[in-house]
Design an enzyme around this catalytic site. Structure first.
Site, mmCIF file in Angstrom:
data_model
loop_
_atom_site.group_PDB
_atom_site.id
_atom_site.type_symbol
_atom_site.label_atom_id
_atom_site.label_comp_id
_atom_site.label_asym_id
_atom_site.label_seq_id
_atom_site.Cartn_x
_atom_site.Cartn_y
_atom_site.Cartn_z
ATOM 1 N N GLY A 78 -2.765 -2.522 16.111
ATOM 2 C CA GLY A 78 -1.393 -2.084 16.158
ATOM 3 C C GLY A 78 -0.825 -0.606 16.333
ATOM 4 N N GLU A 108 -10.578 -5.673 3.068
ATOM 5 C CA GLU A 108 -10.431 -3.988 3.591
ATOM 6 C C GLU A 108 -9.868 -3.366 2.577
ATOM 7 O OE1 GLU A 108 -7.224 -4.101 6.771
ATOM 8 O OE2 GLU A 108 -8.239 -5.678 7.830
ATOM 9 N N SER A 158 0.827 -1.108 5.664
ATOM 10 C CA SER A 158 0.256 -2.281 4.922
ATOM 11 C C SER A 158 -0.657 -1.950 3.958
ATOM 12 C CB SER A 158 -0.373 -3.039 6.095
ATOM 13 O OG SER A 158 -1.364 -2.395 6.768
ATOM 14 N N HIS A 194 -8.697 -2.104 11.634
ATOM 15 C CA HIS A 194 -7.080 -2.630 11.634
ATOM 16 C C HIS A 194 -6.220 -1.676 12.167
ATOM 17 C CE1 HIS A 194 -4.398 -5.044 8.776
ATOM 18 N NE2 HIS A 194 -3.832 -4.919 9.765
ATOM 19 N N ARG A 253 -4.626 -11.162 10.506
ATOM 20 C CA ARG A 253 -5.072 -10.844 8.964
ATOM 21 C C ARG A 253 -6.397 -11.286 8.923
ATOM 22 N NH1 ARG A 253 -1.447 -7.775 9.379
ATOM 23 N NH2 ARG A 253 0.180 -7.398 8.167
#
Length: 382
Positions: free
Chosen positions: A257, A237, A45, A254, A208
């Site tokens: 995950g 970010e 990402s 973040h 998000r």
């Protein structure tokens, strides 16, 4: 074939090595010069995939090893005939572990059972849907808001955002970032809704960053300081608000995950899509390449109180407090942006609850104990 793969993608050599040359670069450093002579690009990402990056390159296929795609200009790829794949659901279990670890940590700090809270879930997709499933199996009362699903499904019990705020004392945000259309999620929790949160509300944001107005949340915490907050995702970010970091209860960069298992599934999904795109045989799988977990089994007495057993199992597999302490040390040493990215790139190995078996010894285990552990994602042996 020459492939460029984000350095944070695990098992890349195992999956892609036989297809050709593999070059590894940190995701946020990938530039147009790096991709110019590459045939395929595998990212996470942190890489913005758009015309600025790809124009003039020979890239014919892009995959992101993540659920979200808001970092990819899908219209540009389609217009240029560049193949694309994402990895929906790859890290959903990992985020579920993170959310449950967060909620159990807050519950213990307040001395209340999690089952006495009412949880509102914003977004019931791959991640939110599994969080809902786990919490419901644990006996936690849940309400769910997902307007797109509510439109698709004629009979459901979904409610609106404001109803969640009015009726729940925990909010878990798992919406994708949508800026346009009938159901935008940018600043879904805006200043008005953040101000409407009842004192003592727990807020967990692991979708998000832009779905929660970070400045409004910061101001609420400065003025009143009456919310319990867990932020894994942030506006801007990696240059997020350092002042807000000091106000929340749990701050992480973040990484909800970022279990090794979730990342490996993302790599496998990208690999499967790539070989399909180029008409090549698939020769590898996670089952063949993944390492075994460091912690394989936890042994508990069958008389252990169920919530205490759940807490021990969660902390044994994943202690979220260590993530927060380590992240803040990185920020203190390297600064906000560099510390944010560096902790992500150097993230310690974390395995999912499902990789750990809880063995119950000393007699017949209470049915509720087994049910609770299995609902959380552990396997149980007696």
């Amino acid at each position: 074939m020459h492939l460029l793969v984000d350095r944070n993608v695990p098992l890349a050599e195992g999956f892609f090595g036989e297809l050709g040359e593999v070059t590894r670069i940190p995701g946020r450093e990938i530039s147009a010069e790096h991709v110019r002579d590459k045939d395929a690009l595998i990212v996470r990402s942190t890489t913005r995939v758009n015309a600025d990056l790809l124009e003039g390159s020979r890239v014919r296929f892009v995959a992101t090893c993540t659920i979200g795609t808001d970092h990819v200009d899908l219209d540009y790829l389609k217009d240029k005939g560049i193949g694309f794949a994402s990895a929906p659901g790859s890290n959903a279990e990992s985020v579920g572990d993170y959310v449950l670890a967060s909620l159990m940590t807050l519950a213990q700090s307040e001395g209340v059972p999690l089952t006495e809270r009412k949880v509102g879930i914003l977004g019931a997709g791959n991640v939110g849907g599994r969080v809902w499933q786990r919490l419901a199996a644990l006996g936690v009362d849940c309400l769910v808001c997902d307007p797109p699903r509510a439109e698709r499904e004629a009979h459901n019990d979904f409610v609106g955002v404001d109803a969640l705020i009015e009726q729940c004392d925990v909010l878990c945000v798992h919406t994708p970032l949508v800026r346009e259309g009938n159901h935008p999620t940018h600043h879904l929790l805006d200043a008005t809704r953040i101000d409407a949160l009842a004192p003592g509300t727990w807020l967990v944001s692991a979708g998000r960053g832009e779905c929660v107005d970070n400045d409004a949340l910061h101001q609420r915490l400065i003025r009143r300081g009456d919310l319990r907050t867990v932020l894994d995702v942030w506006e801007g970010e990696p240059a997020c608000d350092p002042g807000l970091m000091t106000k929340v209860d749990i701050a992480t960069p973040h990484i909800a995950g970022h279990s090794l298992d979730g990342k490996m599934r993302g790599t496998e999904m990208a690999y499967q899509a790539l070989v399909t795109h180029f008409g090549l045989p698939a020769r590898h799988s996670v089952a063949l390449l993944q390492p075994g977990p460091w912690l394989r089994e936890i042994t508990l007495d069958s008389d252990t109180p169920p919530l205490e057993a759940l807490s021990i199992a969660i902390r044994g597999c994943y202690d979220i407090r260590r993530d927060m302490a380590s992240f803040l040390r990185y920020v203190d040493y390297y600064g906000t942006s560099t510390g944010f990215d560096r902790y992500r790139s150097e993230y310690p190995v974390r395995r999912e609850f499902s990789t750990v078996s809880v063995r119950l010894e000393g007699g017949e285990a209470d049915h509720s104990l087994r049910t609770l552990l299995e609902a959380a994602g552990f396997s149980v042996a007696a």
